[in-house]
Design a protein around this motif. Structure first.
Motif, PDB file in Angstrom:
ATOM      1  N   ALA A  66       0.839  -1.207   0.000  1.00  0.00           N
ATOM      2  CA  ALA A  66       0.000   0.000   0.000  1.00  0.00           C
ATOM      3  C   ALA A  66       0.869   1.251   0.000  1.00  0.00           C
ATOM      4  N   ALA A 115       2.366   1.822  -3.420  1.00  0.00           N
ATOM      5  CA  ALA A 115       1.408   1.970  -4.514  1.00  0.00           C
ATOM      6  C   ALA A 115       1.075   3.437  -4.779  1.00  0.00           C
ATOM      7  N   GLN A 116       2.073   4.284  -4.685  1.00  0.00           N
ATOM      8  CA  GLN A 116       1.909   5.714  -4.950  1.00  0.00           C
ATOM      9  C   GLN A 116       3.214   6.186  -5.588  1.00  0.00           C
ATOM     10  N   GLN A 117       3.117   6.950  -6.638  1.00  0.00           N
ATOM     11  CA  GLN A 117       4.272   7.293  -7.468  1.00  0.00           C
ATOM     12  C   GLN A 117       5.397   7.971  -6.689  1.00  0.00           C
ATOM     13  N   THR A 118       5.091   8.966  -5.877  1.00  0.00           N
ATOM     14  CA  THR A 118       6.137   9.681  -5.144  1.00  0.00           C
ATOM     15  C   THR A 118       6.804   8.780  -4.124  1.00  0.00           C
ATOM     16  N   ARG A 119       6.016   7.987  -3.406  1.00  0.00           N
ATOM     17  CA  ARG A 119       6.592   7.099  -2.389  1.00  0.00           C
ATOM     18  C   ARG A 119       7.487   6.035  -3.027  1.00  0.00           C
ATOM     19  N   ASN A 158       4.751  18.046   1.617  1.00  0.00           N
ATOM     20  CA  ASN A 158       4.318  16.898   0.829  1.00  0.00           C
ATOM     21  C   ASN A 158       5.243  15.709   1.047  1.00  0.00           C
ATOM     22  N   HIS A 187       4.683  11.721   2.796  1.00  0.00           N
ATOM     23  CA  HIS A 187       5.071  10.460   2.174  1.00  0.00           C
ATOM     24  C   HIS A 187       6.107   9.709   3.015  1.00  0.00           C
ATOM     25  N   GLU A 217       4.447   7.890   5.885  1.00  0.00           N
ATOM     26  CA  GLU A 217       3.761   6.671   5.432  1.00  0.00           C
ATOM     27  C   GLU A 217       4.756   5.538   5.185  1.00  0.00           C
TER      28      GLU A 217
END
Length: 119
Positions: A11, A14-18, A48, A52, A55
């Motif tokens: 999870a 599943a995010q571009q920046t992370r 921002n 990230h 997370e």
């Protein structure tokens, strides 16, 4: 790694920046990167990137350490290795060539890591 931990890791990734942050930290090696440098490389604001980073840290994929006035983030190689192992655990039944490719990739990574630690 249990399924709950794997889901948390996936999870987070599943995010571009992370995902880009984790990849940058893997490349940075044991020295890691300061939060400001990560924000600069990602082209996002400090607020921002902080969101990230929290997370990713919560999922165990990265760790942080205060160094002087900066907070330095590092990839958690152990957790990343556990995640890859979790993925590959049930894979390759009857497909020894695939398993050999995975082992070969691990050998190349370990050799590169030894060079980074020594060099």
């Amino acid at each position: 790694m249990d399924e709950r931990q794997a889901l948390s890791s996936f999870a987070a990734l599943a995010q571009q920046t992370r995902l880009a942050i984790v990849r940058a930290l893997v490349v940075a090696g044991r020295e890691g990167l300061a939060a400001g440098k990560i924000a600069e490389r990602m082209g996002v604001s400090a607020t921002n990137v902080s969101f990230h980073l929290k997370e990713l840290e919560r999922s165990g994929l990265i760790s942080q350490q205060r160094v002087s006035r900066s907070i330095v983030y590092r990839a958690s190689y152990e957790t990343l290795a556990e995640l890859v192992t979790f993925l590959m655990e049930d894979c390759c039944a009857g497909h020894s060539a695939i398993r050999a490719n995975v082992a070969s990739s691990e050998d190349r990574y370990n050799a590169a890591e030894r060079v980074n630690v020594v060099g």
